[in-house]
Design a protein around this motif. Structure first.
Motif, PDB file in Angstrom:
ATOM      1  N   UNK A  73      22.216  73.841   7.629  1.00 42.20           N
ATOM      2  CA  UNK A  73      23.663  73.994   7.741  1.00 42.20           C
ATOM      3  C   UNK A  73      24.005  74.564   9.108  1.00 42.20           C
ATOM      4  N   UNK A  74      24.866  73.857   9.837  1.00 41.56           N
ATOM      5  CA  UNK A  74      25.268  74.263  11.179  1.00 41.56           C
ATOM      6  C   UNK A  74      26.787  74.142  11.277  1.00 41.56           C
ATOM      7  N   UNK A  75      27.452  75.245  11.624  1.00 41.68           N
ATOM      8  CA  UNK A  75      28.905  75.262  11.827  1.00 41.68           C
ATOM      9  C   UNK A  75      29.160  75.835  13.213  1.00 41.68           C
ATOM     10  N   UNK A  76      29.579  74.977  14.139  1.00 39.05           N
ATOM     11  CA  UNK A  76      29.801  75.417  15.504  1.00 39.05           C
ATOM     12  C   UNK A  76      30.898  76.475  15.558  1.00 39.05           C
ATOM     13  N   UNK A 171      19.243  79.019  22.896  1.00 40.28           N
ATOM     14  CA  UNK A 171      18.713  78.047  21.936  1.00 40.28           C
ATOM     15  C   UNK A 171      19.588  78.032  20.682  1.00 40.28           C
ATOM     16  N   UNK A 172      20.017  79.223  20.242  1.00 45.34           N
ATOM     17  CA  UNK A 172      20.888  79.320  19.071  1.00 45.34           C
ATOM     18  C   UNK A 172      22.209  78.591  19.326  1.00 45.34           C
ATOM     19  N   UNK A 173      22.768  78.760  20.514  1.00 47.72           N
ATOM     20  CA  UNK A 173      24.030  78.086  20.837  1.00 47.72           C
ATOM     21  C   UNK A 173      23.840  76.579  20.916  1.00 47.72           C
ATOM     22  N   UNK A 174      22.695  76.111  21.435  1.00 47.28           N
ATOM     23  CA  UNK A 174      22.444  74.663  21.490  1.00 47.28           C
ATOM     24  C   UNK A 174      22.308  74.076  20.081  1.00 47.28           C
ATOM     25  N   UNK A 175      21.697  74.834  19.174  1.00 49.55           N
ATOM     26  CA  UNK A 175      21.615  74.352  17.788  1.00 49.55           C
ATOM     27  C   UNK A 175      23.019  74.237  17.192  1.00 49.55           C
ATOM     28  N   UNK A 176      23.893  75.173  17.532  1.00 49.92           N
ATOM     29  CA  UNK A 176      25.253  75.135  17.011  1.00 49.92           C
ATOM     30  C   UNK A 176      26.059  73.960  17.497  1.00 49.92           C
ATOM     31  N   UNK A 177      25.628  73.291  18.560  1.00 51.17           N
ATOM     32  CA  UNK A 177      26.373  72.165  19.119  1.00 51.17           C
ATOM     33  C   UNK A 177      25.796  70.805  18.722  1.00 51.17           C
ATOM     34  N   UNK A 178      24.804  70.760  17.853  1.00 54.06           N
ATOM     35  CA  UNK A 178      24.241  69.469  17.452  1.00 54.06           C
ATOM     36  C   UNK A 178      25.232  68.730  16.561  1.00 54.06           C
ATOM     37  N   UNK A 179      25.075  67.426  16.508  1.00 49.99           N
ATOM     38  CA  UNK A 179      25.944  66.592  15.682  1.00 49.99           C
ATOM     39  C   UNK A 179      25.571  66.766  14.215  1.00 49.99           C
ATOM     40  N   UNK A 180      26.585  66.945  13.374  1.00 52.69           N
ATOM     41  CA  UNK A 180      26.348  67.182  11.950  1.00 52.69           C
ATOM     42  C   UNK A 180      27.027  66.085  11.135  1.00 52.69           C
ATOM     43  N   UNK A 181      26.556  65.978   9.877  1.00 53.91           N
ATOM     44  CA  UNK A 181      27.133  65.005   8.951  1.00 53.91           C
ATOM     45  C   UNK A 181      27.715  65.684   7.737  1.00 53.91           C
ATOM     46  N   UNK A 183      28.250  67.942   4.544  1.00 54.12           N
ATOM     47  CA  UNK A 183      27.868  69.323   4.208  1.00 54.12           C
ATOM     48  C   UNK A 183      27.330  70.083   5.425  1.00 54.12           C
ATOM     49  N   UNK A 184      27.824  69.702   6.604  1.00 52.81           N
ATOM     50  CA  UNK A 184      27.435  70.374   7.857  1.00 52.81           C
ATOM     51  C   UNK A 184      25.921  70.316   8.105  1.00 52.81           C
ATOM     52  N   UNK A 185      25.275  69.276   7.611  1.00 50.78           N
ATOM     53  CA  UNK A 185      23.842  69.101   7.849  1.00 50.78           C
ATOM     54  C   UNK A 185      23.643  68.323   9.155  1.00 50.78           C
ATOM     55  N   UNK A 186      22.768  68.806  10.045  1.00 48.38           N
ATOM     56  CA  UNK A 186      22.552  68.096  11.314  1.00 48.38           C
ATOM     57  C   UNK A 186      22.045  66.673  11.099  1.00 48.38           C
ATOM     58  N   UNK A 187      22.531  65.757  11.927  1.00 48.75           N
ATOM     59  CA  UNK A 187      22.072  64.371  11.847  1.00 48.75           C
ATOM     60  C   UNK A 187      20.597  64.289  12.254  1.00 48.75           C
ATOM     61  N   UNK A 188      20.258  64.956  13.327  1.00 52.72           N
ATOM     62  CA  UNK A 188      18.854  65.054  13.742  1.00 52.72           C
ATOM     63  C   UNK A 188      18.292  66.377  13.234  1.00 52.72           C
ATOM     64  N   UNK A 189      17.077  66.327  12.747  1.00 50.20           N
ATOM     65  CA  UNK A 189      16.467  67.536  12.185  1.00 50.20           C
ATOM     66  C   UNK A 189      16.240  68.586  13.268  1.00 50.20           C
ATOM     67  N   UNK A 190      16.581  69.810  12.926  1.00 48.99           N
ATOM     68  CA  UNK A 190      16.267  70.968  13.763  1.00 48.99           C
ATOM     69  C   UNK A 190      15.234  71.774  12.981  1.00 48.99           C
ATOM     70  N   UNK A 191      13.984  71.729  13.409  1.00 54.42           N
ATOM     71  CA  UNK A 191      12.857  72.205  12.613  1.00 54.42           C
ATOM     72  C   UNK A 191      12.267  73.467  13.242  1.00 54.42           C
ATOM     73  N   UNK A 192      11.901  74.422  12.396  1.00 49.55           N
ATOM     74  CA  UNK A 192      11.098  75.579  12.822  1.00 49.55           C
ATOM     75  C   UNK A 192       9.634  75.138  12.770  1.00 49.55           C
ATOM     76  N   UNK A 193       9.050  74.873  13.934  1.00 47.38           N
ATOM     77  CA  UNK A 193       7.684  74.337  13.989  1.00 47.38           C
ATOM     78  C   UNK A 193       6.640  75.447  13.905  1.00 47.38           C
ATOM     79  N   UNK A 194       7.013  76.673  14.235  1.00 49.49           N
ATOM     80  CA  UNK A 194       6.060  77.783  14.160  1.00 49.49           C
ATOM     81  C   UNK A 194       6.845  79.079  14.072  1.00 49.49           C
TER      82      UNK A 194
END
Length: 330
Positions: A73-76, A171-181, A183-194
């Protein structure tokens, strides 16, 4: 309130935006003195200390760790939310406090494991970068969290504030600007890889690994400098390769001899060379003795002794023969 940078633990989240995006790090300073339960819960999940569990709805084995979770969930201008370690879509999540490994849960795990709110309102949510517990009402904290993007003071007293972004707020601000669909879910996955606990290098440890400063040259007196030069010169002479000391023997195989013009030239390949040279030496010695003056009695020196008349002194001569080492009397 605890704002001391040295007394609070830290955690990190390595995040990738999109499939081909670079991995970028967010470091979070945790307020352990003010919210110990929330911090312990967050750190255990970051480190993976809680292990894995078997879920029956759905039936699968999951690892209780933020690694692999998405920001669902991302809400700019408001916040970004993640931490669903069970369903990874915002409907799940669970607390790992007092977690028993390999425990089997029936039903929705989010309703099974929660913990109460703590120290609500101790810090106002009036700035970006605050890390807070997400909930569905009072005392329903699980593993989900959100990070503020702006002033959210209207939520004061409703969510536990347990950390603050120390580095990686861009990085947090860049995540907030991703395109969402929906339920405010990002179109492209934003993943915690580690993820894990972050240990910044202390100044003492950093200075310990630095090389020592170069030593200053010691001043020496003139006598000390002379002694040093003499020692270095003596050391250089001893370190040279030793000289070859030739024997003083008159062996024909080691030294070239002076010969008369009529003598044959000596070569190492001639097997009879040594015998021939010895024969030439004997002949040369014989010619030398033949050319010496005769040693007759008339030519011998006279020695006079008082009161005894005249006596003749007969001198002992050496014979130059090949095998004789002493002379003979004439």
């Amino acid at each position: 309130m605890s704002d001391d940078l040295d007394e609070n633990p830290r955690a990190f989240l390595d995040v990738c935006i999109g499939d081909d995006g670079p991995t970028r790090r967010i470091t979070i300073r945790l307020f352990h003195e003010d919210t110990p339960k929330a911090v312990d819960n967050f750190l255990m999940i970051c480190r993976g200390d809680a292990g894995s569990i078997n879920l029956t709805n759905p039936n699968r084995l999951i690892r209780l760790c933020y690694s692999g979770c998405t920001f669902h969930r991302v809400v700019d201008g408001f916040m970004i939310q993640s931490g669903d370690i069970t369903l990874n879509d915002g409907r799940g999540g669970m607390s790992v406090l007092d977690q028993i490994r390999d425990e089997e849960f029936v039903g929705d795990p989010a309703e099974e494991k929660t913990f109460e709110d703590e120290n609500l309102g101790w810090k106002s949510m009036n700035e970006a970068g605050l890390v807070c517990m997400a909930n569905r009402g009072p005392d329903t904290n699980t593993s989900q969290f959100f990070i503020t993007l702006d002033d959210c003071s209207f939520l004061d007293g409703k969510h536990t504030v347990f950390g603050k972004v120390e580095t990686g707020l861009d990085v947090v601000r860049d995540i907030g600007k991703v395109k969402v669909g929906e339920n405010n879910k990002p179109v492209e996955d934003v993943v915690i890889v580690d993820c894990g606990q972050y240990f910044p290098e202390s100044p003492q440890l950093k200075s310990h690994h630095q090389p020592p400063p170069p030593r200053r040259p010691r001043s020496r007196s003139p006598s000390q400098r002379r002694h040093r030069r003499h020692r270095d010169h003596h050391h250089r002479r001893r370190s040279r390769s030793p000289r070859r000391h030739h024997s003083r023997s008159r062996s024909p195989r080691r030294h070239k001899r002076h010969r008369d013009d009529d003598e044959e030239e000596y070569t190492r390949d001639d097997p009879d060379a040594e015998e021939r040279i010895l024969r030439e030496e004997r002949e040369r010695e014989g010619r030398r003795w033949d050319n010496m003056p005769s040693n007759s009695a008339a030519d011998e020196p006279e020695v006079k002794f008082k009161g005894r008349g005249t006596m003749r002194y007969r001198e002992r001569k050496r014979w130059g023969g090949a095998g004789d080492s002493y002379g003979r009397l004439n």
